[in-house]
Enzyme design. Structure first.
Site, mmCIF file in Angstrom:
data_model
loop_
_atom_site.group_PDB
_atom_site.id
_atom_site.type_symbol
_atom_site.label_atom_id
_atom_site.label_comp_id
_atom_site.label_asym_id
_atom_site.label_seq_id
_atom_site.Cartn_x
_atom_site.Cartn_y
_atom_site.Cartn_z
ATOM 1 N N TYR A 275 56.732 34.089 46.019
ATOM 2 C CA TYR A 275 56.112 33.363 44.727
ATOM 3 C C TYR A 275 56.130 31.869 45.244
ATOM 4 O O TYR A 275 56.783 31.025 45.554
ATOM 5 C CB TYR A 275 57.151 33.544 43.808
ATOM 6 C CG TYR A 275 56.850 32.885 42.331
ATOM 7 C CD1 TYR A 275 56.421 33.695 41.597
ATOM 8 C CD2 TYR A 275 56.845 31.767 42.047
ATOM 9 C CE1 TYR A 275 56.096 33.588 40.308
ATOM 10 C CE2 TYR A 275 56.661 31.198 40.810
ATOM 11 C CZ TYR A 275 56.162 32.106 39.773
ATOM 12 O OH TYR A 275 55.814 31.648 38.609
ATOM 13 N N ALA B 27 42.360 48.487 30.524
ATOM 14 C CA ALA B 27 40.870 48.757 30.776
ATOM 15 C C ALA B 27 40.548 50.347 30.725
ATOM 16 O O ALA B 27 39.583 50.818 30.533
ATOM 17 C CB ALA B 27 40.663 48.355 32.462
ATOM 18 N N PHE B 28 41.763 51.062 30.939
ATOM 19 C CA PHE B 28 41.655 52.454 30.496
ATOM 20 C C PHE B 28 42.012 53.009 28.871
ATOM 21 O O PHE B 28 41.829 54.010 28.789
ATOM 22 C CB PHE B 28 42.685 53.210 31.316
ATOM 23 C CG PHE B 28 42.236 53.132 32.735
ATOM 24 C CD1 PHE B 28 40.952 52.400 33.331
ATOM 25 C CD2 PHE B 28 43.070 53.568 33.833
ATOM 26 C CE1 PHE B 28 40.604 52.324 34.365
ATOM 27 C CE2 PHE B 28 42.741 53.467 35.192
ATOM 28 C CZ PHE B 28 41.355 53.109 35.760
ATOM 29 N N GLY C 218 50.378 37.820 25.148
ATOM 30 C CA GLY C 218 49.267 36.832 25.568
ATOM 31 C C GLY C 218 49.749 36.040 26.771
ATOM 32 O O GLY C 218 49.190 34.859 27.149
HETATM 33 C C1 LIG Z 1 55.404 30.963 32.174
HETATM 34 C C2 LIG Z 1 55.355 32.508 32.714
HETATM 35 C C3 LIG Z 1 56.196 33.350 33.464
HETATM 36 C C4 LIG Z 1 56.027 34.515 33.892
HETATM 37 N N1 LIG Z 1 56.861 35.052 34.566
HETATM 38 C C5 LIG Z 1 56.761 36.258 34.852
HETATM 39 C C6 LIG Z 1 57.585 37.120 35.560
HETATM 40 O O1 LIG Z 1 58.921 36.729 35.728
HETATM 41 N N2 LIG Z 1 57.573 38.213 36.112
HETATM 42 C C7 LIG Z 1 56.090 39.084 35.533
HETATM 43 O O2 LIG Z 1 56.198 40.134 35.904
HETATM 44 N N3 LIG Z 1 55.559 38.200 34.996
HETATM 45 C C8 LIG Z 1 55.498 36.942 34.512
HETATM 46 N N4 LIG Z 1 54.433 36.449 33.957
HETATM 47 C C9 LIG Z 1 53.046 37.006 33.640
HETATM 48 C C10 LIG Z 1 53.302 37.822 32.278
HETATM 49 O O3 LIG Z 1 54.320 37.411 31.351
HETATM 50 C C11 LIG Z 1 53.272 39.281 32.510
HETATM 51 O O4 LIG Z 1 52.119 39.769 33.225
HETATM 52 C C12 LIG Z 1 53.437 40.427 31.229
HETATM 53 O O5 LIG Z 1 53.593 41.598 31.787
HETATM 54 C C13 LIG Z 1 52.375 39.925 30.359
HETATM 55 O O6 LIG Z 1 52.878 40.598 29.269
HETATM 56 P P1 LIG Z 1 52.103 40.360 27.614
HETATM 57 O O7 LIG Z 1 52.734 41.063 26.557
HETATM 58 O O8 LIG Z 1 52.183 39.035 27.262
HETATM 59 O O9 LIG Z 1 50.718 40.694 27.927
HETATM 60 P P2 LIG Z 1 49.123 40.115 27.653
HETATM 61 O O10 LIG Z 1 49.142 38.700 28.432
HETATM 62 O O11 LIG Z 1 49.009 40.093 26.099
HETATM 63 O O12 LIG Z 1 48.232 41.124 28.299
HETATM 64 C C14 LIG Z 1 48.476 41.220 29.601
HETATM 65 C C15 LIG Z 1 47.250 42.229 30.247
HETATM 66 O O13 LIG Z 1 47.414 43.513 29.551
HETATM 67 C C16 LIG Z 1 46.721 43.872 28.694
HETATM 68 N N5 LIG Z 1 47.582 44.591 27.694
HETATM 69 C C17 LIG Z 1 48.426 43.823 26.747
HETATM 70 N N6 LIG Z 1 49.211 44.682 25.923
HETATM 71 C C18 LIG Z 1 48.246 45.786 26.286
HETATM 72 C C19 LIG Z 1 48.596 47.253 25.813
HETATM 73 N N7 LIG Z 1 49.607 47.532 24.803
HETATM 74 N N8 LIG Z 1 47.906 48.226 26.225
HETATM 75 C C20 LIG Z 1 47.218 47.906 26.953
HETATM 76 N N9 LIG Z 1 46.866 47.003 27.700
HETATM 77 C C21 LIG Z 1 47.443 45.646 27.340
HETATM 78 C C22 LIG Z 1 45.907 42.636 28.102
HETATM 79 O O14 LIG Z 1 44.527 42.986 27.725
HETATM 80 C C23 LIG Z 1 45.953 41.870 29.489
HETATM 81 O O15 LIG Z 1 44.712 42.322 30.244
HETATM 82 C C24 LIG Z 1 54.789 35.312 33.475
HETATM 83 C C25 LIG Z 1 53.702 34.475 32.778
HETATM 84 C C26 LIG Z 1 54.133 33.194 32.371
HETATM 85 C C27 LIG Z 1 53.108 32.464 31.515
#
Ligand SMILES: Cc1cc2nc3c(=O)[nH]c(=O)nc-3n(C[C@H](O)[C@H](O)[C@H](O)COP(=O)(O)OP(=O)(O)OC[C@H]3O[C@@H](n4cnc5c(N)ncnc54)[C@H](O)[C@@H]3O)c2cc1C
Length: 547
Positions: free
Chosen positions: A464, A278-279, A147
């Protein structure tokens, strides 16, 4: 008011997984408050702090769940009673990601799009069955990993559907296999990063993926959003590490990555990586792992200005050797982050701090460090020793903790990122900074835009930005104007709509504009083939065709 620096174990692979409060980052025990020093610094750039307490979670109003009794009974039959939740706090916790607009919406009680139900399948087979059922019943599905999306990746459009379900993958949390000879780990997609590291560390390996969201994000989310960690110079981006994927779609299973490389047609891994739910739903990820490093060394370098620092990073990226971590803050970010990293930087206002980190065997670290040191010296850098490097390392996961008190003291604070070729890097940085500060100033809330480079390639690098301004009376609208201006600057110069945060809803327009109609329609056709009822993350990544 005091600054509390969250204490971290020295070893990144031992960082704990955190279960987050809906709008407070990380471990409550490590929450920070605004320091007098920071409030004073904000005052210098025209930002006055004033307390604006948020609505408590239990008081947040949700629309009643639209999941009727009949639908609920079928879901309970598929998953079991305890894995079908319409609980208020559970729905709130799955209502949004962690972008500033997401947090503002949560703090202002604007939760009309919260999911009607949170579903927690046990395994791949249950995910396939659920997707088939949701297609038949026209229930939209938002895959949920950790999330931590910051681009509206969890803000799927619910209109036209019977209900909206958050598909929480948290129960898919096993290390399925570790092939030590090939150095490949097969991980279930719902594993949070710290748990995944712990599991592979028990076999002497590391994944080496440490984004700032490490404590909360999941393995599947990294693959779905093409994440890049802070050690990308050494370990690569997450999409570089993935050798195979298992994906559930409403039409059945896709399994890709049967060999390390293949000439067999288009690479389906690349089609599914970055597809943001989405896929299909990624249920397993096979990743390359590396032996746990014996040595980790971080150090700081000073450059007289951003341009000379960029030139030094380019030399390392193009001609080597590459450290494991390589980053450069611009003049403003260097100043703002100067809590105490180094006296010598304070003596040279206007200079830029670069951080280099090396991980590996003792010999490999010594060899790369010596050679990189020669390059950085030659490029005009001044070595600052390990102090600033270790200070960065110790505080590398702390910044998100500060966003909560800032938002609750009337400060608008947000980040965005892009990537471009070396030849355009300085121009893109200037244009995006100008677009942001102009858009904020024109609304009567002048702000600051700081920038750093933290991911480098032979041909270019990421940029960034961190933006801060006084919150206007409608901060969501205020940020929308600034973000649109930044997107336009990025689009105008042909830079990437995102380097690692992904597309979600927030970048969909700039993404499809850059793709053009032929490629956009081809992706929509692919989605229609995999997800004929259009239930998967409607409106995320691609515009809906059915509207
Ligand atoms: C404070 C902060 C710092 C961050 N720093 C970084 C960083 O340094 N580098 C970086 O790359 N990103 C960073 N991010 C962004 C985020 O952490 C990344 O995009 C991460 O890949 C999201 O992973 P999640 O498991 O939380 O995915 P989610 O937030 O749960 O989902 C992300 C998207 O992918 C979809 N999704 C999730 N899991 C699946 C699955 N298993 N199959 C298909 N679709 C799925 C979701 O529906 C959504 O559209 C940061 C975010 C925050 C809040």
């Amino acid at each position: 008011m005091s600054d509390l620096t969250p204490r971290r174990p020295a070893d990144e692979t031992a960082l704990p997984r955190l279960d987050f409060h809906p709008y407070r980052w990380g471990d409550p025990a490590h929450a920070v408050t605004l320091s007098e020093r920071l409030a004073g610094a904000l005052g210098l750039v025209g930002i006055t702090v004033r307390e604006t307490p948020p609505t408590p979670v239990s008081d947040l109003r949700l629309p009643p769940s639209r999941l009727g009794d009949a639908l609920r009974s079928s879901l309970v039959e598929l998953l079991g009673e305890e894995h079908v939740s319409t609980d208020h706090d559970d729905r709130v916790a799955h209502a949004a990601g962690w972008s500033t607009p997401d947090l503002l919406r949560l703090r202002t009680d604007a939760l009309a799009d919260a999911p009607d139900v949170v579903l927690r399948p046990a395994d791949h087979e249950q995910v396939v069955a659920l997707l088939q059922w949701c297609s038949e019943q026209r229930v939209a599905v938002v895959p949920y990993g950790g999330g931590t999306s910051v681009v509206g990746g969890l803000a799927a459009q619910r209109d036209g559907f019977e209900a909206l379900a958050s598909l929480d993958l948290g129960r898919l949390d096993r290390l399925v296999d570790l092939d030590a000879e090939s150095r490949v780990a097969t991980l279930e997609a719902g594993l949070r990063a710290p748990n995944a590291e712990e599991l592979v560390a028990a076999h002497g390996f590391t994944i080496g993926h440490f984004p700032q969201s490490y404590a909360g994000a999941s393995i599947g989310g990294f693959a779905a959003a093409r994440s890049a960690g802070q050690s990308s110079a050494g370990y690569g981006r997450f999409d570089d590490m993935v050798v195979g994927l298992t994906v559930a779609t409403p039409r059945g299973t896709i399994e890709v990555g049967h060999a390390p490389r293949s000439a067999a047609g288009p690479d389906w891994r690349q089609i599914l990586l970055g597809s943001e739910g989405a896929f299909g739903v990624i249920t397993r990820v096979r990743v390359r792992v590396r032996p746990l490093p014996a040595v980790r060394v971080f150090e700081g370098w000073r450059f007289p200005d951003f341009a000379s620092g960029v030139a030094a990073l380019r030399r390392l990226a193009q001609d080597g050797p590459l450290p494991t971590v390589l980053r450069l803050s611009d003049e403003l970010e260097t100043l703002v982050n100067l809590a105490d990293p180094t006296e010598s930087l304070e003596e040279s206002p206007g200079s830029c701090l670069a951080v280099t980190g090396y991980e590996g065997t003792t010999e490999d670290v010594a060899r790369r460090r010596e050679a990189a040191t020669a390059v950085l010296h030659d490029a005009g850098g001044t070595p600052l020793g390990e102090g600033p490097g270790e200070a960065w390392r110790a505080g590398r996961f702390n910044a998100p903790y500060l966003r909560d008190p800032l938002l609750e003291h009337g400060v608008l604070i947000e980040t965005l990122e892009t990537a471009t070729f070396w030849s355009s890097l300085l121009e893109v940085r200037q244009s995006v900074s100008d677009a942001l500060t102009t858009a904020l100033a024109e609304q009567g809330t002048p702000g600051i835009a700081m920038c750093h480079v933290s991911h480098v390639y032979e041909t270019g690098a990421s940029l960034y930005f961190t933006v801060a301004a006084q919150q206007a009376s409608d901060p969501l609208a205020q940020w929308a104007v600034a973000k649109r201006a930044a997107n336009e600057a990025i689009s105008h110069l042909g830079a990437a709509p995102s380097h690692h945060h992904g597309i979600g809803v927030d970048h969909r327009e700039v993404y499809t504009e850059q793709l053009g109609p032929v490629a956009t329609e081809a992706l929509q056709a692919l989605k229609a083939s995999l997800d004929p009822a259009g239930i998967l993350n409607p409106g995320v990544l691609l515009p809906r065709r059915d509207r």
